[in-house]
Design a protein around this motif. Sequence first.
Motif, PDB file in Angstrom:
ATOM      1  N   ILE A 148       1.693   5.934  -5.465  1.00 29.32           N
ATOM      2  CA  ILE A 148       1.859   4.484  -5.452  1.00 29.32           C
ATOM      3  C   ILE A 148       2.562   4.096  -4.154  1.00 29.32           C
ATOM      4  O   ILE A 148       3.675   4.551  -3.890  1.00 29.32           O
ATOM      5  N   PHE A 149       1.907   3.253  -3.364  1.00 25.05           N
ATOM      6  CA  PHE A 149       2.401   2.920  -2.025  1.00 25.05           C
ATOM      7  C   PHE A 149       2.971   1.499  -2.025  1.00 25.05           C
ATOM      8  O   PHE A 149       2.265   0.540  -1.740  1.00 25.05           O
ATOM      9  N   ALA A 150       4.249   1.411  -2.376  1.00 26.04           N
ATOM     10  CA  ALA A 150       4.904   0.106  -2.483  1.00 26.04           C
ATOM     11  C   ALA A 150       5.731  -0.230  -1.247  1.00 26.04           C
ATOM     12  O   ALA A 150       6.317  -1.308  -1.185  1.00 26.04           O
ATOM     13  N   ALA A 151       5.796   0.686  -0.282  1.00 29.88           N
ATOM     14  CA  ALA A 151       6.635   0.430   0.899  1.00 29.88           C
ATOM     15  C   ALA A 151       6.044  -0.675   1.767  1.00 29.88           C
ATOM     16  O   ALA A 151       4.825  -0.862   1.829  1.00 29.88           O
ATOM     17  N   ALA A 152       6.922  -1.408   2.443  1.00 32.13           N
ATOM     18  CA  ALA A 152       6.529  -2.387   3.459  1.00 32.13           C
ATOM     19  C   ALA A 152       6.619  -1.678   4.805  1.00 32.13           C
ATOM     20  O   ALA A 152       7.652  -1.690   5.469  1.00 32.13           O
ATOM     21  N   GLY A 155       6.083  -0.774   8.596  1.00 30.78           N
ATOM     22  CA  GLY A 155       5.905  -1.503   9.853  1.00 30.78           C
ATOM     23  C   GLY A 155       4.529  -1.211  10.423  1.00 30.78           C
ATOM     24  O   GLY A 155       4.148  -0.052  10.583  1.00 30.78           O
ATOM     25  N   ASP A 156       3.751  -2.258  10.719  1.00 28.86           N
ATOM     26  CA  ASP A 156       2.400  -2.038  11.237  1.00 28.86           C
ATOM     27  C   ASP A 156       2.425  -1.531  12.680  1.00 28.86           C
ATOM     28  O   ASP A 156       1.510  -0.845  13.105  1.00 28.86           O
ATOM     29  N   TRP A 157       3.475  -1.889  13.399  1.00 26.47           N
ATOM     30  CA  TRP A 157       3.568  -1.505  14.807  1.00 26.47           C
ATOM     31  C   TRP A 157       4.944  -0.929  15.104  1.00 26.47           C
ATOM     32  O   TRP A 157       5.909  -1.215  14.408  1.00 26.47           O
ATOM     33  N   ASN A 208       1.115   1.847  13.989  1.00 26.70           N
ATOM     34  CA  ASN A 208       1.570   2.991  13.196  1.00 26.70           C
ATOM     35  C   ASN A 208       0.425   3.574  12.374  1.00 26.70           C
ATOM     36  O   ASN A 208      -0.560   2.889  12.105  1.00 26.70           O
ATOM     37  N   PRO A 209       0.564   4.822  11.934  1.00 23.16           N
ATOM     38  CA  PRO A 209      -0.441   5.370  11.013  1.00 23.16           C
ATOM     39  C   PRO A 209      -0.431   4.589   9.708  1.00 23.16           C
ATOM     40  O   PRO A 209       0.611   4.091   9.287  1.00 23.16           O
ATOM     41  N   ASP A 210      -1.596   4.482   9.075  1.00 18.74           N
ATOM     42  CA  ASP A 210      -1.707   3.838   7.762  1.00 18.74           C
ATOM     43  C   ASP A 210      -1.562   4.932   6.699  1.00 18.74           C
ATOM     44  O   ASP A 210      -2.465   5.752   6.501  1.00 18.74           O
ATOM     45  N   ILE A 211      -0.417   4.957   6.045  1.00 18.66           N
ATOM     46  CA  ILE A 211      -0.090   6.045   5.116  1.00 18.66           C
ATOM     47  C   ILE A 211      -0.999   5.995   3.896  1.00 18.66           C
ATOM     48  O   ILE A 211      -1.578   7.007   3.485  1.00 18.66           O
ATOM     49  N   LEU A 212      -1.144   4.802   3.317  1.00 20.35           N
ATOM     50  CA  LEU A 212      -2.004   4.640   2.140  1.00 20.35           C
ATOM     51  C   LEU A 212      -3.442   5.055   2.454  1.00 20.35           C
ATOM     52  O   LEU A 212      -4.052   5.831   1.713  1.00 20.35           O
ATOM     53  N   ALA A 213      -3.998   4.537   3.552  1.00 17.84           N
ATOM     54  CA  ALA A 213      -5.397   4.845   3.883  1.00 17.84           C
ATOM     55  C   ALA A 213      -5.566   6.333   4.154  1.00 17.84           C
ATOM     56  O   ALA A 213      -6.585   6.927   3.786  1.00 17.84           O
ATOM     57  N   GLY A 219      -2.388   0.949  -4.094  1.00 16.39           N
ATOM     58  CA  GLY A 219      -1.804   0.228  -2.970  1.00 16.39           C
ATOM     59  C   GLY A 219      -1.166  -1.069  -3.425  1.00 16.39           C
ATOM     60  O   GLY A 219      -1.413  -1.546  -4.539  1.00 16.39           O
ATOM     61  N   PHE A 220      -0.366  -1.643  -2.563  1.00 19.50           N
ATOM     62  CA  PHE A 220       0.223  -2.956  -2.780  1.00 19.50           C
ATOM     63  C   PHE A 220      -0.269  -3.884  -1.679  1.00 19.50           C
ATOM     64  O   PHE A 220      -0.588  -3.428  -0.575  1.00 19.50           O
ATOM     65  N   ALA A 221      -0.325  -5.166  -1.970  1.00 17.60           N
ATOM     66  CA  ALA A 221      -0.623  -6.135  -0.922  1.00 17.60           C
ATOM     67  C   ALA A 221       0.341  -7.295  -1.061  1.00 17.60           C
ATOM     68  O   ALA A 221       0.443  -7.895  -2.119  1.00 17.60           O
ATOM     69  N   ALA A 269     -10.389  -7.656  -0.197  1.00 15.47           N
ATOM     70  CA  ALA A 269     -10.799  -7.035   1.074  1.00 15.47           C
ATOM     71  C   ALA A 269      -9.943  -5.803   1.360  1.00 15.47           C
ATOM     72  O   ALA A 269     -10.441  -4.775   1.828  1.00 15.47           O
ATOM     73  N   LYS A 270      -8.659  -5.889   1.056  1.00 17.80           N
ATOM     74  CA  LYS A 270      -7.737  -4.789   1.347  1.00 17.80           C
ATOM     75  C   LYS A 270      -8.043  -3.586   0.460  1.00 17.80           C
ATOM     76  O   LYS A 270      -8.014  -2.449   0.916  1.00 17.80           O
ATOM     77  N   LEU A 271      -8.353  -3.835  -0.800  1.00 18.08           N
ATOM     78  CA  LEU A 271      -8.687  -2.750  -1.734  1.00 18.08           C
ATOM     79  C   LEU A 271      -9.862  -1.947  -1.184  1.00 18.08           C
ATOM     80  O   LEU A 271      -9.852  -0.710  -1.170  1.00 18.08           O
ATOM     81  N   ARG A 324     -10.950  -1.882   1.989  1.00 21.66           N
ATOM     82  CA  ARG A 324     -10.664  -1.321   3.314  1.00 21.66           C
ATOM     83  C   ARG A 324      -9.816  -0.062   3.229  1.00 21.66           C
ATOM     84  O   ARG A 324      -9.992   0.877   4.000  1.00 21.66           O
ATOM     85  N   LYS A 325      -8.892  -0.032   2.279  1.00 20.04           N
ATOM     86  CA  LYS A 325      -7.942   1.077   2.198  1.00 20.04           C
ATOM     87  C   LYS A 325      -8.516   2.296   1.473  1.00 20.04           C
ATOM     88  O   LYS A 325      -7.994   3.393   1.621  1.00 20.04           O
ATOM     89  N   GLY A 326      -9.508   2.077   0.613  1.00 17.38           N
ATOM     90  CA  GLY A 326     -10.065   3.203  -0.142  1.00 17.38           C
ATOM     91  C   GLY A 326      -9.224   3.626  -1.329  1.00 17.38           C
ATOM     92  O   GLY A 326      -9.399   4.720  -1.863  1.00 17.38           O
TER      93      GLY A 326
HETATM   94  N1  CTP Z   1       0.553   0.656   4.130  1.00 18.72           N
HETATM   95  C1  CTP Z   1       0.785   1.961   4.526  1.00 18.72           C
HETATM   96  N2  CTP Z   1       0.935   2.259   5.851  1.00 18.72           N
HETATM   97  C2  CTP Z   1       0.854   1.290   6.793  1.00 18.72           C
HETATM   98  C3  CTP Z   1       0.613  -0.052   6.410  1.00 18.72           C
HETATM   99  C4  CTP Z   1       0.473  -0.339   5.066  1.00 18.72           C
HETATM  100  O1  CTP Z   1       0.875   2.838   3.667  1.00 18.72           O
HETATM  101  N3  CTP Z   1       0.993   1.609   8.071  1.00 18.72           N
HETATM  102  C5  CTP Z   1       0.343   0.369   2.708  1.00 18.72           C
HETATM  103  C6  CTP Z   1       1.416  -0.463   2.046  1.00 18.72           C
HETATM  104  O2  CTP Z   1       2.426   0.360   1.501  1.00 18.72           O
HETATM  105  C7  CTP Z   1       0.619  -1.170   0.956  1.00 18.72           C
HETATM  106  C8  CTP Z   1      -0.754  -1.345   1.568  1.00 18.72           C
HETATM  107  O3  CTP Z   1      -0.840  -0.374   2.606  1.00 18.72           O
HETATM  108  O4  CTP Z   1       0.443  -0.363  -0.181  1.00 18.72           O
HETATM  109  C9  CTP Z   1      -1.057  -2.686   2.117  1.00 18.72           C
HETATM  110  O5  CTP Z   1      -0.075  -3.046   3.070  1.00 18.72           O
HETATM  111  P1  CTP Z   1      -0.258  -4.418   3.843  1.00 18.72           P
HETATM  112  O6  CTP Z   1       0.816  -4.546   4.862  1.00 18.72           O
HETATM  113  O7  CTP Z   1      -0.419  -5.504   2.826  1.00 18.72           O
HETATM  114  O8  CTP Z   1      -1.694  -4.177   4.520  1.00 18.72           O
HETATM  115  P2  CTP Z   1      -2.153  -3.957   6.001  1.00 18.72           P
HETATM  116  O9  CTP Z   1      -3.376  -3.107   5.946  1.00 18.72           O
HETATM  117  O10 CTP Z   1      -1.034  -3.467   6.867  1.00 18.72           O
HETATM  118  O11 CTP Z   1      -2.627  -5.390   6.434  1.00 18.72           O
HETATM  119  P3  CTP Z   1      -1.818  -6.695   6.980  1.00 18.72           P
HETATM  120  O12 CTP Z   1      -0.351  -6.357   7.053  1.00 18.72           O
HETATM  121  O13 CTP Z   1      -2.437  -6.978   8.300  1.00 18.72           O
HETATM  122  O14 CTP Z   1      -2.101  -7.759   5.941  1.00 18.72           O
END
Ligand code: CTP
Length: 226
Positions: free
Chosen positions: A95-99, A101-103, A128-133, A148-150, A162-164, A166-168
């Motif tokens: 379960i990926f509830a963390a926020a 940082g995208d960059w 940053n790497p996308d951990i959930l994806a 995942g969380f959004a 869309a996020k569901l 995209r993330k798989g």
């Molecule tokens: N997530 C992650 N790793 C990242 C970014 C997001 O694991 N680098 C995970 C979050 O923990 C969450 C999900 O992806 O479960 C969606 O995060 P969110 O920030 O809503 O999605 P993004 O794909 O980053 O899209 P955006 O912020 O542009 O809406």
Amino acid sequence: AMLGAKAGPLAGRRVLVTSGPTHEPIDPVRYLANRSSGRQGHAIAAAAAAAGAQVTLVSGPVAIPDPPGVAVVRVETARAMLAAVEAALPADLAIFAAAVGDWRPAAEQGSKIKKDGSEPQPLRLVENPDILATVARMQEGRPRLVVGFAAETDAVLDHARAKLARKGCDLLVANDVSPAGGVMGGAANTVHLLARDGAVETWPTLAKDEVGRRLVARFAQILDAG
Ligand code: CTP
Ligand code: CA
């Protein structure tokens, strides 16, 4: 029952949860961060442990206590969170509830950046790497249920659908974090649960602890059914 084995709907299951923000260093005294108290992720980890699971919680910097009965791994950056998640696998449920940082700043300065009376330097960022994806698309050893969380501020369900895709992931928990809702840092949450087949459940506004317990109960049902 075996000596020491726990009872409950997640007995015998391994669960991985990410929670909290990440901090991406700019220099020794400054960082980029997301707004996240960690309350919802920690509540899920606590509920999973109470349901009998063996739980690892990978948490960014938070000001709340460790949940009881959970192995907690503390990290700062998204890259460290990914490494800790990979080290904590395998799991039945992730379960990926963390926020996250995208960059992050392209380079961490080794010394404090000083004001020098001229224009501030722009901050160059890299993704940053996308951990959930990364976990959702694992070819081997993928957890059976990846959630995942959004956090969205508008058109919550459209963005979440869309996020569901995209993330798989298998399920997405979407919440409305527009400032009027008070979700960020607050004790309550209004969530929508989206499944890959298009099903959407909208739950009433509930305390984050109760959201955690109900989510865990649903995840246990889904694991038992499959
Ligand atoms: N997530 C992650 N790793 C990242 C970014 C997001 O694991 N680098 C995970 C979050 O923990 C969450 C999900 O992806 O479960 C969606 O995060 P969110 O920030 O809503 O999605 P993004 O794909 O980053 O899209 P955006 O912020 O542009 O809406
Ligand atoms: Ca993001």
